[in-house]
Design an enzyme around this catalytic site. Structure first.
Site, PDB file in Angstrom:
ATOM      1  N   CYS A 279      -2.478   0.269   9.820  1.00  0.00           N
ATOM      2  CA  CYS A 279      -3.546  -0.651   9.373  1.00  0.00           C
ATOM      3  C   CYS A 279      -4.423  -1.161  10.491  1.00  0.00           C
ATOM      4  O   CYS A 279      -5.541  -1.599  10.255  1.00  0.00           O
ATOM      5  CB  CYS A 279      -2.997  -1.907   8.719  1.00  0.00           C
ATOM      6  SG  CYS A 279      -1.368  -1.881   8.163  1.00  0.00           S
TER       7      CYS A 279
ATOM      8  N   HIS B 282       0.846  -1.201   0.000  1.00  0.00           N
ATOM      9  CA  HIS B 282       0.000   0.000   0.000  1.00  0.00           C
ATOM     10  C   HIS B 282       0.886   1.257   0.000  1.00  0.00           C
ATOM     11  O   HIS B 282       2.058   1.191   0.379  1.00  0.00           O
ATOM     12  CB  HIS B 282      -0.860   0.061   1.277  1.00  0.00           C
ATOM     13  CG  HIS B 282      -1.940  -0.952   1.363  1.00  0.00           C
ATOM     14  ND1 HIS B 282      -2.066  -1.812   2.424  1.00  0.00           N
ATOM     15  CD2 HIS B 282      -2.971  -1.236   0.534  1.00  0.00           C
ATOM     16  CE1 HIS B 282      -3.140  -2.588   2.255  1.00  0.00           C
ATOM     17  NE2 HIS B 282      -3.700  -2.263   1.106  1.00  0.00           N
TER      18      HIS B 282
HETATM   19  C1  CIR Z   1      -3.287  -7.915   3.562  1.00  0.00           C
HETATM   20  O1  CIR Z   1      -2.479  -8.406   2.783  1.00  0.00           O
HETATM   21  O2  CIR Z   1      -4.323  -7.366   3.187  1.00  0.00           O
HETATM   22  C2  CIR Z   1      -3.013  -8.012   5.049  1.00  0.00           C
HETATM   23  N1  CIR Z   1      -2.341  -9.237   5.326  1.00  0.00           N
HETATM   24  C3  CIR Z   1      -2.192  -6.846   5.507  1.00  0.00           C
HETATM   25  C4  CIR Z   1      -2.906  -5.547   5.365  1.00  0.00           C
HETATM   26  C5  CIR Z   1      -2.092  -4.397   5.802  1.00  0.00           C
HETATM   27  N2  CIR Z   1      -2.843  -3.199   5.718  1.00  0.00           N
HETATM   28  C6  CIR Z   1      -2.309  -2.001   5.519  1.00  0.00           C
HETATM   29  O3  CIR Z   1      -1.122  -1.860   5.258  1.00  0.00           O
HETATM   30  N3  CIR Z   1      -3.131  -0.969   5.523  1.00  0.00           N
END
Ligand code: CIR
Length: 254
Positions: A249, A162
């Site tokens: 997150c 992201h």
């Molecule tokens: C994913 O791959 O969607 C989750 N394992 C990690 C999400 C991390 N979110 C973020 O950086 N906003």
């Protein structure tokens, strides 16, 4: 801006099946729970009242609540996650946000958008185009923001999960970033603290009410952060970072 509230969701045992591009170790559930408790305490230490949602075992990545909504001072936008296994997480957050906002919008297909790709600086929102967020989703978000006198612009995110995996705001005019974002034209007006490649995890910080939360274990980045804040708090999120999660997150903040 003063923040007063955060929404988090406890990790479930299913976190061991969370998506991971980095392919590191599987998270340990008990450790993740303990780290999540400490994360909540760190938010409280920044003056936030924290609303903790119960774990959703059906959705292994649902502890990463930031990705399913974008909160603005005027409205909230329920996203459309680009990761298929995360799309139903929006059903679990919508009733919660109903109680906080009267103006609620949704990103709809073919648009996709995850909150980790949205970096707010004042009334402007930088939106990363990544494997999770597409142009249609970004344009829908910009149209919603403009209704309220806010604005948005698009930034390419070719190599990271992201946008905020690699860049976050740490003081009024200061960002912390990995090298590939530090030199982008889009951020030319900011003072940028550049993290070294082996400290990439330090590029995802939360600046809140005069303090900075950073992931534990990045001593060189900590020194950089101490040049802009006298209150840098380290939070160990090793279990979440195994599945590509960073500090931002794990909460929605307002
Ligand atoms: C994913 O791959 O969607 C989750 N394992 C990690 C999400 C991390 N979110 C973020 O950086 N906003």
């Amino acid at each position: 801006m003063i923040f007063t509230q955060a929404i988090v969701r406890s990790p479930g045992q299913s976190i061991i099946s969370g998506l991971s591009e980095s392919g590191r170790d599987v998270p340990n559930y008990q450790t993740a729970r303990e780290q999540h408790r400490c994360y909540v305490q760190a938010l409280e230490a920044c003056g936030l009242s924290v609303h903790t949602l119960t774990a959703e075992e059906n959705w292994p990545d649902s502890t990463f609540v930031e990705d399913v909504a974008v909160l603005t001072p005027h409205c909230t936008i329920i996203t459309a996650p680009g990761a298929e296994s995360r799309q139903r997480e929006v059903d679990a957050i919508t009733p919660v946000l109903d109680s906080y906002y009267s103006d609620i919008y949704r990103i709809s297909t073919p648009g996709t958008l995850e909150g980790g790709d949205v970096m707010r600086i004042g009334s402007h929102y930088y939106i990363g185009l990544s494997n999770r967020t597409n142009e249609a989703g970004a344009k829908q978000l910009i149209a919603i923001l403009e209704k309220y006198g806010m604005s948005g612009s698009i930034v390419a995110v070719p190599n990271l999960l992201h946008l905020k995996t690699g860049i976050t705001q740490v003081a009024e005019n200061t960002l912390i970033a990995v090298a590939e974002f530090a030199t982008l034209q889009a951020f030319r007006d900011f003072n940028i603290l550049t993290v070294e490649p082996e400290e990439q995890g330090a590029a995802n910080c939360i600046a809140i009410n005069g303090k900075i939360l950073m992931s534990a274990g990045f001593p060189r980045a900590r020194k950089l952060l101490e040049t802009v804040s006298s209150e840098v708090i380290e939070v160990d999120i090793s279990e979440f970072s195994k599945i590509d999660g960073g500090l931002t997150c794990l909460s929605l903040r307002r």
